[in-house]
Design an enzyme around this catalytic site. Structure first.
Site, PDB file in Angstrom:
ATOM      1  N   GLN A 156      -4.038  -1.386  10.139  1.00  0.00           N
ATOM      2  CA  GLN A 156      -4.041  -2.689   9.473  1.00  0.00           C
ATOM      3  C   GLN A 156      -4.608  -3.769  10.395  1.00  0.00           C
ATOM      4  O   GLN A 156      -4.170  -3.912  11.536  1.00  0.00           O
ATOM      5  CB  GLN A 156      -2.607  -3.050   9.033  1.00  0.00           C
ATOM      6  CG  GLN A 156      -2.504  -4.323   8.229  1.00  0.00           C
ATOM      7  CD  GLN A 156      -3.226  -4.240   6.869  1.00  0.00           C
ATOM      8  OE1 GLN A 156      -3.144  -3.238   6.154  1.00  0.00           O
ATOM      9  NE2 GLN A 156      -3.954  -5.288   6.528  1.00  0.00           N
ATOM     10  N   ASP A 162     -10.590   3.451   5.009  1.00  0.00           N
ATOM     11  CA  ASP A 162     -11.029   2.063   4.845  1.00  0.00           C
ATOM     12  C   ASP A 162     -12.560   1.971   4.859  1.00  0.00           C
ATOM     13  O   ASP A 162     -13.118   0.923   4.532  1.00  0.00           O
ATOM     14  CB  ASP A 162     -10.470   1.190   5.988  1.00  0.00           C
ATOM     15  CG  ASP A 162      -9.157   0.521   5.618  1.00  0.00           C
ATOM     16  OD1 ASP A 162      -8.935   0.297   4.408  1.00  0.00           O
ATOM     17  OD2 ASP A 162      -8.378   0.221   6.532  1.00  0.00           O
ATOM     18  N   LYS A 176       0.832  -1.208   0.000  1.00  0.00           N
ATOM     19  CA  LYS A 176       0.000   0.000   0.000  1.00  0.00           C
ATOM     20  C   LYS A 176       0.866   1.258   0.000  1.00  0.00           C
ATOM     21  O   LYS A 176       0.594   2.224  -0.702  1.00  0.00           O
ATOM     22  CB  LYS A 176      -0.927  -0.009   1.228  1.00  0.00           C
ATOM     23  CG  LYS A 176      -2.062  -1.034   1.118  1.00  0.00           C
ATOM     24  CD  LYS A 176      -2.781  -1.252   2.448  1.00  0.00           C
ATOM     25  CE  LYS A 176      -3.811  -2.370   2.343  1.00  0.00           C
ATOM     26  NZ  LYS A 176      -4.457  -2.686   3.629  1.00  0.00           N
TER      27      LYS A 176
END
Ligand code: NDP
Length: 294
Positions: free
Chosen positions: A98, A121, A54
């Site tokens: 994460q 997200d 990412k």
């Protein structure tokens, strides 16, 4: 019939090139570079790989990225403090914690602590609620990537029977909501499906999946969807990433299902690269939303 392969990798590259151009234009007009701050807790090997890819993708698109590491035995309050600092930092536009987090940390508590404007997200309850009401701010990266893939390959969703296997907050549930909604960011043709959601307690799974014009598999079980579960000509989207004997395989038994389906995504090279591309999209969007007058 042999299915057409939906090349997620190629479409993700196209989206990333478009985004890089847009980032360059946006940044040139302002003294601001959109910035994604990623948080890694512990040393989960797959998480290390995901975060690295990412961050690399951010760099290639001209976005800034930060990495904050906490040890696997950190206190929940340490992580909450870090999130609070990033929430208040005007240089940070998007925050990504994460997952999975160590068992002693409450995931929902952390995700709800992220400023919804920086929640790239789209896991915060406010952003989930907005999707549910058909007025999204951010869309979660994996289902958004799938909608982009369908749109860019000319596959219409409206009026279709869609079956989603999996009801996770990350993939299954938001995917079902987005397919069911009246409209999408890409227009009504990418929404308005009649959606059935299946899970581990679903009875007669094969009878349901065989009705699907569009079948999305987000299960986390290697090669779970077999050819006899698929309607001839269906569009099959494989979200699964499973490691079997050092090989990545999806939730769909690819070779036999390819003989039945009309379109199919491979693993690797299908949904995964699109997930990363849509994270970049959300980071740019976050910067735009936080600097509407800049
Ligand atoms: P979860 O484990 O959170 O959810 C799996 C879902 O599958 C659950 O709803 C579960 O049902 C359902 N399920 C499990 N077994 C069965 C069964 N026998 N029959 C029917 N349904 C079943 O996984 P995620 O949604 O987070 O991820 C799914 C897969 O997608 C994983 O392989 C993951 O690695 C991958 N993934 C890939 C991404 C990408 O970018 N390509 C991004 C995110 C995930 P129940 O709710 O009843 O337990």
């Amino acid at each position: 019939m042999v299915a057409t392969i939906l090349d997620g990798k190629a479409i993700a590259s196209q989206i990333r090139e478009e985004l890089a151009e847009e980032v360059a234009k946006w940044t040139a007009k302002r003294a601001i570079t959109p910035c994604l701050a990623a948080v890694l807790v512990g040393d989960h090997p797959a998480s290390e790989v995901y975060v690295r890819s990412k961050r690399r993708a951010c760099e290639q698109a001209g976005l800034e990225s930060q990495l904050h590491r906490l040890s696997g035995d950190c206190r929940e309050s340490d992580l909450l403090e870090l999130v609070d600092r990033m929430n208040r930092d005007p240089a940070v536009h998007g925050i990504l914690v994460q997952l999975p987090l160590p068992a002693h940390i409450h995931e929902s508590k952390i995700l709800d602590a992220i400023n919804p404007m920086k929640d790239v997200d789209a896991f915060h309850a406010e952003n989930v609620g907005r999707i549910c009401q058909g007025r999204p701010r951010y869309l979660p990266c994996t289902p958004h990537g799938i909608v982009q893939l369908l749109h860019r390959t000319g596959i219409k969703v409206s009026g279709k029977q869609a079956v989603v296997i999996g009801r996770s907050d990350i993939v299954g549930k938001p995917m079902a909501m987005m397919l069911m909604n009246r409209d999408s960011t890409l227009g009504p043709a990418c929404a308005n499906a009649t959606v059935t959601v299946c899970h581990s307690r679903t009875a007669g799974l094969g009878d349901i999946t065989r009705q699907a014009d569009l079948l999305v598999a987000a299960i986390g079980r290697p090669r779970f969807v077999t050819a006899d579960m698929v309607k001839p000509g269906a569009v099959v989207i494989d979200v699964g990433i499973n490691r079997v004997d050092d090989q990545l395989v999806g939730d769909v038994d690819f070779e036999p299902v390819k003989q039945v389906a009309g379109h199919i995504t491979p693993v690797p090279g299908g949904v995964g690269p699109l997930t990363v591309a849509m994270l970049l999209y959300n980071t740019l969007l976050a910067a735009k939303l936080q600097h509407t007058s800049a």
